[in-house]
Design a protein around this motif. Structure first.
Motif, PDB file in Angstrom:
ATOM      1  N   UNK A 276       0.841  -1.191   0.000  1.00  0.00           N
ATOM      2  CA  UNK A 276       0.000   0.000   0.000  1.00  0.00           C
ATOM      3  C   UNK A 276       0.880   1.246   0.000  1.00  0.00           C
ATOM      4  N   UNK A 277       0.258   2.367  -0.272  1.00  0.00           N
ATOM      5  CA  UNK A 277       0.993   3.633  -0.233  1.00  0.00           C
ATOM      6  C   UNK A 277       1.540   3.898   1.168  1.00  0.00           C
ATOM      7  N   UNK A 278       0.794   3.482   2.194  1.00  0.00           N
ATOM      8  CA  UNK A 278       1.301   3.679   3.545  1.00  0.00           C
ATOM      9  C   UNK A 278       2.585   2.900   3.786  1.00  0.00           C
ATOM     10  N   UNK A 279       2.662   1.668   3.254  1.00  0.00           N
ATOM     11  CA  UNK A 279       3.896   0.921   3.475  1.00  0.00           C
ATOM     12  C   UNK A 279       5.034   1.527   2.660  1.00  0.00           C
ATOM     13  N   UNK A 280       4.708   2.093   1.503  1.00  0.00           N
ATOM     14  CA  UNK A 280       5.741   2.819   0.757  1.00  0.00           C
ATOM     15  C   UNK A 280       6.202   4.028   1.573  1.00  0.00           C
ATOM     16  N   UNK A 281       5.205   4.748   2.124  1.00  0.00           N
ATOM     17  CA  UNK A 281       5.528   5.917   2.956  1.00  0.00           C
ATOM     18  C   UNK A 281       6.469   5.528   4.102  1.00  0.00           C
ATOM     19  N   UNK A 282       6.139   4.404   4.771  1.00  0.00           N
ATOM     20  CA  UNK A 282       6.960   3.955   5.898  1.00  0.00           C
ATOM     21  C   UNK A 282       8.408   3.711   5.483  1.00  0.00           C
TER      22      UNK A 282
END
Lengths: 360, 360
Positions: A276-282
Motif C-alpha cells: 500500500x501507499x502507507x507501506x511505501x511511505x513507511x
C-alpha cells in the motif's frame, strides 16, 4: 552455487492498491516505487542472482508482461520468462513451474517469491534462504519464511508456530491466520508466537507436487496428464489448454493451511510487502515535515506527513495538506487521505465502472 | 450605433493570481476560466459588439499576445489590435489609445475596460455604458462605473461618492480608497456610500487628454510630441521610442484620484473582477458538496467546498479535501487551501526564483 536450487519469481499481479502509479499495463513490480534507481522486480532478481544460478531463476508472469520482464531483466535467459495464459492466483502458477522443473531436474529445490516486495537486508535474506534450502533438502518439508512482526499490522496474514524448534531455527507451523483486526494483531504481537506471512516458500519440487496430489488433486491431475509437454515446443499450447481447467486458488489456502509438513523460519530482513501507499511511505526517506516525496520539482509549502509521487518534470506545489497521498501520472491525479488508502481499491472499481479500462 | 463611440479593451495582464492556469505566454483573459464555452476576452468583446461598432473596438495588449487576440476575436479588424512594447500599467496604455483616437476622430468618446472581468447581466451593463456615454458627451466628465457592493470584499478598491445625484444616476466621486481590511470593508458596506471600483471608465477622449496634460504632463508631452505619427506606418516605431519614457503608473493613481471632474454611476450588472480563484469559485456552479469543478473526469469522493480546475482528459480522484484549490495543468499541479490563495503570488515568485521562467 547449487545447480539444483531454483527460484520462481511471481510477477503476474496488477498492484491495484498502488493505483494510479501501478497500472494494468505496467504494474507495481515494474516500477521504482521508492525512487531507488531500480524497479522492484530488478531488486528481487538481483537479490537471488547472488546465490542462485541465473539460468535457474524463473519469472512467472502474465503473457502481456513478458516483454517488460525481458527489458527489465536483460541478464535473465528469455526462456526463463514464463507467461501464464490467465490470472489464476498462486496455486496454478506454482503447479506450472513445479511440473516444468520436475521434468527438467527431479532433484530440484525451489524458492517461490513475490516480485514486488521490499527487502532491505540482503545478507540476512540470503542466509535465511540458504538455511531453508538446507532444511528442505534433508526433510519432506514445506517451508515458509515468517517475518518477526515489528508492529500490529492489520494488512498482513499471520503464522502461529510451535515454540519448540525442530532444528536450529526451523519451527513447525500451528496455524495460518487471515488479516486480523487491530486488537487481535496486538494480541498476536504480545504473544510472541506469531509471525507475518511473507508469501516466500521453500521446498523440494517433488514434495510440493506430492502436496498438490494430496490437497489439490484435480489441479494435480490436469497438469500431470500433460507433464511430458513441458520444456517442449508444445508447452505454450498445453498451458492454454490446462489453465482454464484450474481453480483460482492461492497456495496458502489450497495447500499450506492443510498440509501437516509445514515449517516456518522466523526471519528479520527488513521486509515489507509494499502492499500500500502507507507501506511505501513507511519505507521512504522523509523531509523534516514528515513528507515522503518522489518527484524532482515538488515544492512543499506547509504540508506534513504526505506521501507524494509525481513525475520528475512536473512542478508540484503543495500547501496545507496533512497526512495525504498525492499521486500524479500523465492521465490520473489522485489525492486522498493516508488513513483512507484501503478505499483505493474501491476507487479503482468505481473508475472501472464509470470510465471503463482507460484509466486502470 | 454612434460612430463616435469607441472601446479600448485592456488585455495586457499576466493574471498571476490565477497561476498555474494563467501562464505568462497564455494568460487569464485568453482562458475559459469558468468553463462557459468562451474565453473572458471573447465575452468582453461580444458584450461591447452589441452596441459599439466593431471597427471602433480596440484591444490594447502586449505584443506577444497579438496573435492570440487575432485568433480569439476573428471579428475584430486586425488593425484594431494594438501591441504595447512593454508593460507600463494602465496610464500609458490609455494615453496611447487616446492620442491615436484623437488623431482619427476628435469627437471620440471612449469606454476603457479590462478584458478579463466577469459580467453576468449584459443588458444592465449596456444600459449603464450608454448612460455614461450620454453623460460624458454632454459634460467634461471622467466617469467610472461603481459596483454596488454585495459583501465586504477586501480585494477591491472602493469609491466613496456624494449622495446628491448630479443628474439621474450620476454622482460626484468623493474619494478613491485602497483595498480595505475586513473591518473597514464592513464599515464601507454599512455606510451605503461606497462602491467597488471596477476599473471601467468612460469619457470623451479630448477630456481625458486634458486630464493627462494636467496631472501627468510629462507623459502627455512624450505622446503629444509624436502624435502625428499615430495611425501611420510609423506608429510602431514611435511607440517603441515613446513607451520607455513613460512612468509605470495606473490611471487611478495618476488621474482619477486627482482630477475634480470624476463621476461615478452606481451599477449592478453581476460583476466580478475574477481576480482570484476564490472569485472564480464564487461564480461557479457548485455540486451538492459545494465543489466547483472544471474538468470532465473528476471524481469527488468526499471533498467539500473545493475549487477544482483540471484538464478534461485527466482523471482526477479527490478524497478528503475541504476548502482547497486544486489546479492541474500539463506541467504544474497546485494544491492549496482556499483561504491561503493570497499567497499564490508568493508561490509564483518562489517558483521563478527556484526554477526560472519555465513554469510561469
Amino acid at each position: 552455487m547449487n545447480k539444483h536450487h531454483y527460484v520462481a519469481i511471481m510477477a503476474g499481479g496488477i498492484g491495484s492498491r498502488f493505483w494510479p502509479m501501478s497500472r494494468t499495463n505496467y504494474p507495481k513490480q515494474f516500477l521504482d516505487i521508492l525512487n531507488t534507481g531500480k524497479t522492484l522486480i530488478q531488486w528481487t532478481f538481483d537479490r537471488f542472482a547472488e546465490f542462485i544460478p541465473k539460468e535457474n531463476i524463473f519469472v512467472v508472469t502474465s503473457e502481456e508482461y513478458i516483454d517488460i520482464v525481458a527489458e527489465q531483466l536483460p541478464a535473465l535467459p528469455t526462456d526463463n520468462i514464463l507467461g501464464e495464459p490467465s490470472r489464476k492466483n498462486t496455486a496454478p502458477c506454482i503447479a506450472y513451474i513445479s511440473f516444468k522443473l520436475m521434468q527438467k531436474d527431479p532433484q530440484a529445490s525451489l524458492i517461490v517469491a513475490p516480485s514486488d516486495h521490499l527487502i532491505l537486508d540482503t545478507t540476512a535474506f540470503r542466509k535465511v534462504c540458504l538455511e531453508a534450502l538446507s532444511f528442505v533438502n534433508k526433510h519432506n518439508a514445506l517451508v515458509t519464511l515468517g517475518i518477526q512482526p515489528t508492529h500490529p499490522n492489520t494488512g498482513y496474514g499471520y503464522i502461529q508456530y510451535e515454540q519448540h524448534a525442530v532444528t536450529d531455527n526451523v519451527f513447525k507451523v500451528k496455524t495460518f491466520t487471515e488479516k486480523p483486526n487491530l486488537e487481535l494483531a496486538r494480541t498476536f504481537l504480545a504473544s510472541g508466537d506469531f509471525l507475518w506471512n511473507a508469501g516466500i516458500f521453500v521446498w523440494q519440487v517433488k514434495n510440493v507436487l506430492a502436496a498438490f496430489e494430496q490437497y489439490l488433486p484435480e489441479m494435480f491431475e490436469v497438469f500431470a496428464s500433460e507433464k511430458e509437454k513441458f520444456n517442449t515446443p508444445e508447452e505454450k499450447a498445453t498451458l492454454e489448454q490446462v489453465y482454464p481447467q484450474c481453480t483460482n486458488i492461492s497456495i496458502d489456502f489450497g495447500i499450506m493451511e492443510k498440509a501437516n509438513n509445514v515449517y516456518v523460519i522466523p526471519s528479520s530482513f527488513g521486509w515489507s510487502d509494499l502492499g500500500t501507499w502507507n507501506s511505501a511511505y513507511d519505507n521512504f526517506e522523509k523531509d523534516y515535515l514528515g513528507n515522503a516525496v518522489a518527484g524532482e520539482n515538488v515544492m512543499v509549502i506547509d504540508a506534513t506527513k504526505c506521501m507524494v509521487h509525481v513525475p520528475d518534470d512536473k512542478l508540484v506545489l503543495l500547501q496545507g495538506l496533512d497526512d495525504f497521498i498525492v499521486v500524479d501520472t500523465k492521465d490520473v491525479l489522485m489525492i486522498c487521505q493516508k488513513g483512507r488508502e484501503q478505499e483505493i481499491k474501491d476507487y479503482v472499481s468505481e473508475v472501472k465502472r464509470k470510465k471503463g479500462e482507460k484509466y486502470l
